[in-house]
Design an enzyme around this catalytic site. Structure first.
Site, PDB file in Angstrom:
ATOM      1  CE  LYS A  64      -4.086  -2.134   2.347  1.00  0.00           C
ATOM      2  NZ  LYS A  64      -4.635  -2.160   3.796  1.00  0.00           N
ATOM      3  CB  ALA A  86      -2.068   1.040   8.438  1.00  0.00           C
ATOM      4  CG  ASP A  87      -3.186  -4.649   5.502  1.00  0.00           C
ATOM      5  OD1 ASP A  87      -4.166  -4.446   4.856  1.00  0.00           O
ATOM      6  OD2 ASP A  87      -3.519  -6.019   6.075  1.00  0.00           O
ATOM      7  CB  THR A  88      -5.862  -4.398  10.551  1.00  0.00           C
ATOM      8  OG1 THR A  88      -5.451  -3.167  10.956  1.00  0.00           O
ATOM      9  CG2 THR A  88      -6.293  -5.007  11.652  1.00  0.00           C
ATOM     10  CB  ALA A 123       2.201  -3.888   9.145  1.00  0.00           C
TER      11      ALA A 123
END
EC number: 3.6.1.9
Length: 215
Positions: A64, A86-88, A123
């Site tokens: 991303k 960010a990613d979850t 992250a």
């Protein structure tokens, strides 16, 4: 001693959020930061074979970031911007739960999470004008109460689960399912504020200046 004058608007560094998520935008705004642009990436988020949850979330956050940086650097207005991505990922053991899009998928996630602990990995990646990426991985442990069939059906009917990692949004109705949380609440929502602010400050972004200017 004279009071320091506010930084002129033109001199303030630009900030880009590599997401279209209203939750991540709201969290960034909660930290007193208003992005100048939203540059989301359309990625295939399917885990690779045998990929661990922490490896998946890092890979997606970096991807991303790369997409947003490429878009930002291609124009004059944002070519020196700071970018946050960010990613979850929600996981039970090494099993990665999907971002549920259909009712059956969401129901399966909720039944799996019922009465047990799971981990939420978020992250966050930040890059500044020097093109030096920084990242943090935040791991949060969450335990759900044992959900009754009525609670599962009621939550499914609410539609809050749609598109959410693990089929729930902790900031909404599902917050009443949480018995215990160890780690970062904001990371479970989608953006760990402590780590995000620290990364931006480490790259020289004037976070406190943004607070002053908003006062």
């Amino acid at each position: 001693m004279t009071e320091t004058s506010p930084i002129p608007q033109a001199a303030r560094p630009k900030l880009v959020l590599a997401s279209a998520s209203p939750r991540r935008l709201a969290l960034l705004q909660q930290a007193g930061l208003e992005p100048d642009a939203l540059l989301p990436a359309d990625l295939d988020e399917t885990p690779l074979k045998s990929e661990k949850p922490r490896d998946l979330v890092r890979r997606l956050a970096r991807a991303k970031l790369d997409v947003a940086v490429s878009a930002a650097r291609s124009g004059e207005e944002l070519h020196q911007a700071y970018v946050v991505a960010a990613d979850t990922v929600v996981a039970v053991g090494r099993r990665i739960l999907p971002k549920a899009e259909v009712t059956d998928e969401a129901a399966a996630c909720l039944r799996l999470l019922s009465g047990r602990a799971h981990r939420v990995y978020t992250a966050v990646c930040v890059i500044g004008p020097k093109d030096r990426p920084r990242e943090r991985l935040v791991e949060t442990r969450v335990r759900f109460k044992r959900l009754s069939a009525r609670e599962v059906d009621g939550y499914l009917a609410s539609g809050e689960w749609r598109g959410k990692a693990g089929a729930y949004a902790i900031q909404g109705l599902a917050g009443s399912f949480v018995v215990k949380l160890v780690g970062s609440y904001s990371a479970v929502v989608g953006l760990p504020l402590y780590e995000t602010v620290g990364l931006l400050e480490g790259e020289g972004f004037p976070v406190r200046g943004a607070w002053r200017d908003a006062a």
